[in-house]
Design an enzyme around this catalytic site. Structure first.
Site, PDB file in Angstrom:
ATOM      1  N   TRP A 190       2.949  -5.999   3.071  1.00 13.82           N
ATOM      2  CA  TRP A 190       3.099  -4.729   2.348  1.00 13.82           C
ATOM      3  C   TRP A 190       3.085  -5.042   0.860  1.00 13.82           C
ATOM      4  CZ3 TRP A 190       2.573  -1.222   6.023  1.00 13.82           C
ATOM      5  CH2 TRP A 190       2.561   0.132   5.643  1.00 13.82           C
ATOM      6  N   ASP A 191       3.172  -4.020   0.023  1.00 11.68           N
ATOM      7  CA  ASP A 191       3.090  -4.308  -1.413  1.00 11.68           C
ATOM      8  C   ASP A 191       4.399  -4.860  -1.972  1.00 11.68           C
ATOM      9  OD1 ASP A 191       4.493  -1.940  -1.313  1.00 11.68           O
ATOM     10  OD2 ASP A 191       3.134  -0.798  -2.609  1.00 11.68           O
ATOM     11  N   TRP A 192       5.415  -5.028  -1.131  1.00 14.41           N
ATOM     12  CA  TRP A 192       6.655  -5.683  -1.549  1.00 14.41           C
ATOM     13  C   TRP A 192       7.045  -6.802  -0.590  1.00 14.41           C
ATOM     14  CZ3 TRP A 192       8.587  -4.697   3.018  1.00 14.41           C
ATOM     15  CH2 TRP A 192       8.390  -3.452   3.609  1.00 14.41           C
ATOM     16  N   ASN A 456       5.427   7.985   7.656  1.00 14.55           N
ATOM     17  CA  ASN A 456       5.480   7.809   6.209  1.00 14.55           C
ATOM     18  C   ASN A 456       4.087   7.960   5.611  1.00 14.55           C
ATOM     19  OD1 ASN A 456       6.672   6.608   3.555  1.00 14.55           O
ATOM     20  ND2 ASN A 456       4.910   5.317   3.990  1.00 14.55           N
ATOM     21  N   GLU A 457       3.884   9.031   4.865  1.00 13.72           N
ATOM     22  CA  GLU A 457       2.728   9.261   3.996  1.00 13.72           C
ATOM     23  C   GLU A 457       1.401   9.475   4.715  1.00 13.72           C
ATOM     24  OE1 GLU A 457       4.373   7.095  -0.065  1.00 13.72           O
ATOM     25  OE2 GLU A 457       2.723   6.143   1.012  1.00 13.72           O
ATOM     26  N   GLU A 554      10.839   9.614  -2.442  1.00 14.85           N
ATOM     27  CA  GLU A 554      10.400   8.287  -2.892  1.00 14.85           C
ATOM     28  C   GLU A 554       9.989   8.364  -4.348  1.00 14.85           C
ATOM     29  OE1 GLU A 554       7.471   5.766  -1.166  1.00 14.85           O
ATOM     30  OE2 GLU A 554       8.083   6.181   0.892  1.00 14.85           O
TER      31      GLU A 554
END
Length: 879
Positions: A190-192, A456-457, A554
């Site tokens: 993921w981006d984190w 989510n999204e 968010e």
């Protein structure tokens, strides 16, 4: 014998008369690589990566570039095996099941060399009938398939059309086709977070043997009858009747403190049977309700249920029952188009304050009970009342929700679908239906969970066309979306739980999305539902860039974790902002540059020629910027709760992204990997305070709003002070007359043109002064002291380098740090390295000569250790 079921406490079989035996298969197993070249012991629950690390066959997977170096582990097909003896005469039992509470993820299961079933969903409970196959001595094997290869195969087999995205962005260094496997989505990157697609038995596994009748599960829901104004309990029990004849008996339900006891007759026919009970709570006893943190107590009641059945069979269960109601209010707002979007708990409107939760580790066996409590207690200690369990991770373990119940943390619970479109073929949908039914049954007794959200999204991804879908194909993907989230997930949720709301996605327009056929043409509409908002280029000090939405679920900004956290997984050559390690650890495109861009708008960038010093200073500055940005945005949402401006406002929730970290890397988190508080988390403790003054400017006028989350009106005095950067004595101070803070409102308390303010305070310009303000009553401080910068700090005039000393003294189980400064000091940061604990305050503006701060250690430490580890930094130290 103990079974971990969905209840809030462990549920136990009662006495020797219970016709069941259980054998846990936790503990030591053997793990073998695909070609047999590597064989090693491994613990269950656990995973292959952890087993390899524990046997020192690999380094810490989080060290330096090991997420890339260890890709081979996820690409191999591993086998788990174990031999075990049954410590009782198995021939005397009519039914024997092999039960897996969680398998990660794709396996073929063999018992005594006979295939008994398969698994392909990490989020399901699997039960295999092994009656007649199990003996006194047994062998069990699970043949795992690489989740990466399996996902690729499933994607390739979906020949009718593509289901995007195929792969994550290259900067994430991840694996492809994660949307084709029912597994922790962020385990493919993921981006984190890193890419560690694990394999293993990640939850309990056991043998269960029983006669006559067996209780499979037991769940309940408290229901409030508005008409009768009384509480009831709906109880559902599932039995497997293996007797050839019906089983009769009684069920006795007792809640002693509520003086409630009821007896019901039951008639269980052979086979799988559901028993539903409706228990009326004694109307003459006042029921204390469960409240979120900051709004009341988390009162619960002990309940016992005794099943007395034919053949002397007696099964007793116990649980903690919490009573509370939840409503999602979507109704017209006077003076505004659209609908409201807010929650009432026990009939009281509550502003949701908190953050978003991600998995606490890539390897769930490393997440201890102590770590869970530490992270959740840190949320409460920062005045949060809500966490959103994000849809790209896992449905958390029972203990997580039990702690949320205990601590008063409301949970927005996503189902595990995130940032992707998903297939809707029958096999995939059937697996999802079983997953959702199991998770709803397991979790619905928890009062902390206040809403189910489908994903989510994904509504936004579909309707904002993140993946470049051709317009002519859009109908196909909308059909798949509705099939999965509405006709299946929603249907299963509503059948299993009628006590809390369901929304199909986050963000969503809620009722408006429903009206538009379950997907809205603009899922980010500020007049409906919730929004996600990220903007790393615009000036975060300018509150006008933020959406005045109904609910912000968010939003956030990145920062780097502290050097003491990074040091554990890096080497000396990595310790610069431009190092290969720093670039590798950043999984958000241009993230490192965006942090410096935002910093450069209001601060001077670090100027040291020493690379290590420059790296530490840059880390500090990114935390300053993150904290200040999220503070500005959150305070904007909190002061927007009671007003409508050009049709926008009535904001009733602020959940920043994100609470915790999954590894040691730059991210949006306010808690570092392991739980250390970043500056943002200390700021959150202030900007989520129940009573808060919020300052901002508009057209050269300075305003202060008062925000209250209290349940009663409060008389306060507002104190406004102006300090020159060059002096520790305030230039001027003004107290207002007594003001009334209304229940649950944000109201204007103060306004003054900035030129008039500067003139009133004498020797003052925007560049030379700073404003601070607080609320009090009868001389007692009721709010944090807040502040407002009148200019960028890189333009500050008179700001001097502060010499700050600290004297440490023990005080009970804590330590007091008595600070003294030679000058006004912005963003004073106390760091004791790797000593676990938190300060009562940190990252603060120090305008007084002395200040006492308390350190709360999480493990035993000493005055000497703290003194040796302490580093004090303020803003001018990095110039």
């Amino acid at each position: 014998m103990r079974l971990r079921l969905l209840l809030l406490l462990a549920l136990c079989w009662a006495g020797p008369s219970a016709a069941a035996r259980t054998l846990s298969l936790r503990g030591r197993w053997r793990i073998r690589s695909g070609n047999g070249s590597l064989e090693l012991p491994g613990d269950v629950p656990g995973c292959v990566h952890s087993a390899l690390f524990q046997r020192r066959l690999i380094q810490d997977p989080y060290y330096r570039f090991n997420d890339l170096d260890y890709r081979w582990i996820s690409l191999d097909n591993w086998t788990y095996s174990k031999e075990f003896r049954i410590p009782f005469d198995i021939s005397k039992w009519q039914k024997v099941n092999l039960i897996f509470e969680g398998v990660d993820t794709v396996t073929k299961v063999l018992l005594n060399n006979v295939t008994i079933g398969k698994t392909d969903n990490m989020f399901r409970r699997y039960s295999f009938d092994v009656t007649g196959l199990v003996g006194d001595v047994n062998s069990i094997e699970l043949h795992f398939q690489s989740p990466v290869l399996y996902a690729a195969q499933r994607s390739k087999a979906h020949t009718c059309y593509q289901v995007p995205p195929s792969c994550p962005p290259l900067v994430q260094k991840g694996e492809c086709h994660v949307n084709f496997i029912r597994k922790e989505q962020c385990s493919f990157s993921w981006d984190w977070g890193p890419s560690f697609p694990t394999q293993g038995i990640w939850k309990d596994v056991r043998i269960e043997a029983y006669n006559i009748c067996h209780l499979n599960y037991f769940t309940f829901s408290p229901i409030y009858d508005n008409r009768a104004q009384e509480w009831n309990l709906e109880i559902e029990s599932s039995f497997d009747v293996v007797s050839s004849k019906p089983v009769y008996g009684q069920v006795i339900v007792a809640l002693p403190k509520l003086q409630t006891q009821q007896t019901h007759s039951i008639d269980l026919q052979p086979g799988e049977r559901i028993v539903e009970l409706f228990v009326k709570i004694n109307k003459n006893i006042a029921v204390e309700t469960w409240w979120p943190h900051g709004h009341g107590n988390q009162t619960g009641y002990n309940m016992t249920i005794l099943f007395k059945l034919d053949g002397g069979l007696s099964i007793e269960k116990s649980a903690k029952v919490y009573f509370r109601t939840v409503e999602l209010i979507e109704e017209p707002i006077k003076g505004s188009p659209g609908l409201s979007f807010y929650f009432k708990i026990n009939g009281f409107p509550i502003f949701l304050k908190g953050s978003n939760w991600i998995p606490a580790d890539s390897f769930q066996d490393r997440v201890t009970s102590d770590l869970l409590r530490l992270l959740l207690q840190s949320a409460v200690d920062a005045n949060m009342n809500t966490l959103r369990v994000w849809g790209g991770g896992i449905y958390e373990r029972d203990e997580f929700y039990e702690l949320c119940d205990e601590l008063g943390i409301m949970v927005w619970q996503d189902f595990m679908f995130a940032c992707a479109l998903y297939p809707a073929d029958q096999g995939f949908v059937d697996s999802v239906r079983a997953e959702v039914a199991y998770q709803v049954r397991r979790l619905k007794s928890h009062p902390s969970i206040i809403i189910w959200s489908g994903n989510n999204e994904n509504e936004a991804a579909l309707m904002m066309n993140w993946y470049g879908i051709h317009f002519s194909d859009l109908h196909t993907y909308i059909n798949d979306y509705v099939t999965l989230y509405v006709k299946n997930i929603r249907e299963v949720v509503l059948a299993g739980d009628k006590t809390r709301p369901f929304v199909t996605s986050s963000p969503t327009n809620g009722a408006e999305s429903v009206a538009e056929g379950w997907v809205s043409h603009n899922p980010y509409d500020k007049h409906f539902g919730d929004i996600h908002f990220y903007d790393y280029v615009s000036d975060c000090w300018n509150w006008k860039i933020f959406p005045k939405a109904r609910f912000a679920s968010e939003y956030g900004y990145q920062s780097w974790p502290s050097f003491s956290t990074l040091e554990k997984v890096s080497s000396e050559e990595d310790w610069s902002y431009e190092s290969k390690f720093s670039l590798h650890r950043q999984h958000h495109a241009h993230g490192n540059d965006e942090m410096l861009l935002q910093a450069g708008l209001h601060f001077k960038l670090p100027q040291s020629t020493d690379p290590l010093r420059s790296f530490k200073d840059t880390i500090y500055l990114t935390q300053v910027v993150q904290a200040q940005c999220v503070k500005t945005e959150t305070e904007f949402y909190r002061r927007s709760r009671s007003e409508i401006v050009t049709g926008e406002g009535h904001t009733m929730g602020a959940l920043y992204w994100q609470l915790n970290d999954i590894w040691q890397a730059p991210s949006w988190a306010s808690l570092e990997y392991g739980g250390k508080w970043k500056m943002l988390h200390y700021f959150a403790r202030h900007f989520f305070a129940p009573l808060l003054p919020v300052g901002f400017e508009n057209q050269d006028v300075f305003f202060i709003y008062g925000v209250s989350d209290l349940h009663s009106d409060c008389k306060v005095t507002l104190t406004v002070r102006v300090h020159a950067w060059s002096s520790l004595e305030p230039l001027c101070s003004r107290d207002t007359k007594h003001l009334v803070m209304k229940v649950g409102e944000a109201v204007l308390l103060y306004r003054e043109p900035v030129p008039k303010l500067l003139e009133r305070c004498g020797r003052c310009t925007r560049q030379s002064c700073v404003v601070s303000f607080h609320l009090s009553a009868a001389g007692r401080l009721l709010s944090p002291t807040n502040y407002h910068f009148l200019s960028s700090l890189k333009e500050a005039v008179g700001l001097q380098k502060a010499n700050i000393t600290a004297v440490v003294s023990p005080h009970g189980g804590t330590f007091v740090f008595d600070l003294e400064t030679s000058a006004v000091a912005p963003f004073v940061w106390l760091d004791v390295g790797s000593i676990p604990g938190r300060f009562s305050d940190n990252g603060f503006l120090m305008t007084e000569k002395t200040r006492a701060v308390v350190f709360h250690p999480w493990k035993p430490t000493s005055k000497r250790e703290l003194e040796q580890s302490l580093q004090v930094t303020s803003l001018t130290d990095i110039y």
